[in-house]
Design an enzyme around this catalytic site. Structure first.
Site, PDB file in Angstrom:
ATOM      1  N   ARG A  51       7.882  76.310 -17.513  1.00 31.01           N
ATOM      2  CA  ARG A  51       6.609  75.675 -17.135  1.00 31.01           C
ATOM      3  C   ARG A  51       6.942  74.258 -16.680  1.00 31.01           C
ATOM      4  O   ARG A  51       7.406  73.445 -17.487  1.00 31.01           O
ATOM      5  CB  ARG A  51       5.678  75.688 -18.351  1.00 31.01           C
ATOM      6  CG  ARG A  51       4.306  75.096 -18.117  1.00 31.01           C
ATOM      7  CD  ARG A  51       3.498  75.109 -19.416  1.00 31.01           C
ATOM      8  NE  ARG A  51       2.168  74.567 -19.205  1.00 31.01           N
ATOM      9  CZ  ARG A  51       1.883  73.268 -19.210  1.00 31.01           C
ATOM     10  NH1 ARG A  51       2.823  72.378 -19.425  1.00 31.01           N
ATOM     11  NH2 ARG A  51       0.645  72.856 -19.014  1.00 31.01           N
ATOM     12  N   LYS A 105       8.813  65.725 -20.681  1.00 28.82           N
ATOM     13  CA  LYS A 105       8.362  65.413 -22.037  1.00 28.82           C
ATOM     14  C   LYS A 105       9.132  64.251 -22.653  1.00 28.82           C
ATOM     15  O   LYS A 105      10.205  63.877 -22.210  1.00 28.82           O
ATOM     16  CB  LYS A 105       8.391  66.668 -22.909  1.00 28.82           C
ATOM     17  CG  LYS A 105       7.185  67.558 -22.580  1.00 28.82           C
ATOM     18  CD  LYS A 105       6.990  68.710 -23.496  1.00 28.82           C
ATOM     19  CE  LYS A 105       5.710  69.456 -23.059  1.00 28.82           C
ATOM     20  NZ  LYS A 105       5.625  70.776 -23.652  1.00 28.82           N
TER      21      LYS A 105
HETATM   22  N1  HH2 Z   1       2.985  71.810 -22.747  1.00 31.91           N
HETATM   23  C1  HH2 Z   1       1.849  71.156 -22.402  1.00 31.91           C
HETATM   24  C2  HH2 Z   1       0.656  71.847 -22.179  1.00 31.91           C
HETATM   25  N2  HH2 Z   1       0.611  73.189 -22.295  1.00 31.91           N
HETATM   26  N3  HH2 Z   1       1.691  75.244 -22.718  1.00 31.91           N
HETATM   27  C3  HH2 Z   1       2.795  75.915 -23.060  1.00 31.91           C
HETATM   28  N4  HH2 Z   1       2.750  77.265 -23.170  1.00 31.91           N
HETATM   29  N5  HH2 Z   1       3.986  75.288 -23.303  1.00 31.91           N
HETATM   30  C4  HH2 Z   1       4.107  73.935 -23.219  1.00 31.91           C
HETATM   31  O1  HH2 Z   1       5.205  73.411 -23.489  1.00 31.91           O
HETATM   32  C5  HH2 Z   1       2.948  73.173 -22.865  1.00 31.91           C
HETATM   33  C6  HH2 Z   1       1.734  73.878 -22.620  1.00 31.91           C
HETATM   34  C7  HH2 Z   1       1.882  69.674 -22.245  1.00 31.91           C
HETATM   35  O2  HH2 Z   1       2.197  69.324 -20.918  1.00 31.91           O
HETATM   36  P1  HH2 Z   1       1.131  68.954 -19.778  1.00 31.91           P
HETATM   37  O3  HH2 Z   1       0.252  70.113 -19.466  1.00 31.91           O
HETATM   38  O4  HH2 Z   1       1.851  68.404 -18.611  1.00 31.91           O
HETATM   39  O5  HH2 Z   1       0.283  67.757 -20.400  1.00 31.91           O
HETATM   40  P2  HH2 Z   1      -1.142  67.657 -21.103  1.00 31.91           P
HETATM   41  O6  HH2 Z   1      -1.150  68.504 -22.313  1.00 31.91           O
HETATM   42  O7  HH2 Z   1      -1.255  66.180 -21.419  1.00 31.91           O
HETATM   43  O8  HH2 Z   1      -2.190  68.107 -20.109  1.00 31.91           O
END
Ligand code: HH2
Length: 279
Positions: free
Chosen positions: A258, A223
């Site tokens: 995660r 992040k």
């Molecule tokens: N962060 C993201 C997405 N979903 N869910 C939870 N529970 N906690 C988190 O910190 C979280 C999440 C963002 O990361 P990522 O899935 O890699 O990216 P994107 O939202 O652009 O798909």
């Protein structure tokens, strides 16, 4: 500390879980477009299971800062072949689906997912009922506003107290709607409407959230705040910062991390939980 997710039950007292991220999207901030095709997504899921993921989190909608909502139909078009393919190839895998849509959640649970990861913490009024009916695990995350607007205001009087109070309330709403308390995990939402300082405070005070008595999930992987601290611009070069954050989270009481980089995270988590046990 038991976390019940349909047919699975995790004892998180000693051992933390590694949740591997697979975004079946064209536009996620770190892996967008890489796993948009079902075959690529399924191969990635299997690779993360081989690397030691305890469960996988599949998303059909990016929630990066500034992102627009993806209609339920489109989320499901992305997710359906991946869930079906994975269920056929890896029937034992524990699958979480990252969605704010009760309709997507319902279909995912029908396809055998065990967990719904709702970054909006029940913004869809039908979500809790869907999760309760399936007896699924439920991750409730703190998010101020929506992904489109969340970085507009990242000031809090006391970010740890506000996030903890919010999640306590959302947890009570879920239970009132029929979700078993043992199915719920809580997530401070690192980077979701948070400044670098806010994300750091939440990480450092993971124990405050754990004091609510439910498993804590922390998602710091790759992040922006890690880039801000280290000066590393490239998302793909934030692995070491992500590992440090996972170690701190687990040492301070997190039960689930995660992550995108599963193999290295799993090792780091083993060390952090051993150090935590020795404290
Ligand atoms: N962060 C993201 C997405 N979903 N869910 C939870 N529970 N906690 C988190 O910190 C979280 C999440 C963002 O990361 P990522 O899935 O890699 O990216 P994107 O939202 O652009 O798909």
């Amino acid at each position: 500390m038991i976390w019940r997710c349909r047919d699975r039950s995790f004892d998180l007292t000693q051992r933390a879980l590694v949740m591997g991220i697979v975004n079946v999207t064209p536009d996620s901030f770190s892996d967008g477009g890489r796993y948009a095709e079902p075959a690529a997504a399924i191969a990635r899921c299997e690779a993360l299971l081989e690397e030691g993921a305890d469960l996988l989190d599949l998303g059909g909608e990016s929630t990066r800062p500034g992102s627009a909502p993806v209609p339920a139909e489109e989320q499901w078009r992305r997710l359906a072949p991946v869930l079906a393919g994975l269920r056929a190839r890896r029937p034992d895998a524990v699958l979480s689906v990252d969605t704010r849509s009760a309709e997507v959640a319902r279909r995912a649970l029908e396809s055998g997912a065990q967990v719904i990861n709702d970054v909006s913490a029940l913004a869809d009024p039908a979500m809790a009922g869907v999760v309760a009916a399936a007896g699924a695990g439920l991750v409730l995350m703190h998010l101020r506003g929506t992904p489109a607007t969340m970085q507009d205001d990242t000031a809090y009087a006391d970010v740890v107290a506000e996030v903890t109070a919010y999640l306590r309330t959302r947890m009570h709403s879920a239970v009132a709607a029929g979700v078993e308390v043992t199915a719920i995990a809580l997530d401070p939402g690192i980077g979701f409407g948070k400044s670098t300082e806010g994300s750091l405070a939440l990480l450092a005070h993971t124990a405050a959230l754990a004091a609510l008595g439910r498993p804590v999930l922390v998602g710091a992987s790759r992040k922006r705040f890690l880039g801000a601290i280290t000066g590393v611009e490239s998302v793909h070069d934030r692995v070491d910062g992500s590992l440090a954050a996972a170690a701190i989270a687990v040492f301070e009481g997190a039960h689930i991390v995660r992550v995108h980089d599963v193999r290295a995270s799993a090792r780091v988590v083993r060390v952090a939980e051993a150090a935590r046990a020795a404290r």
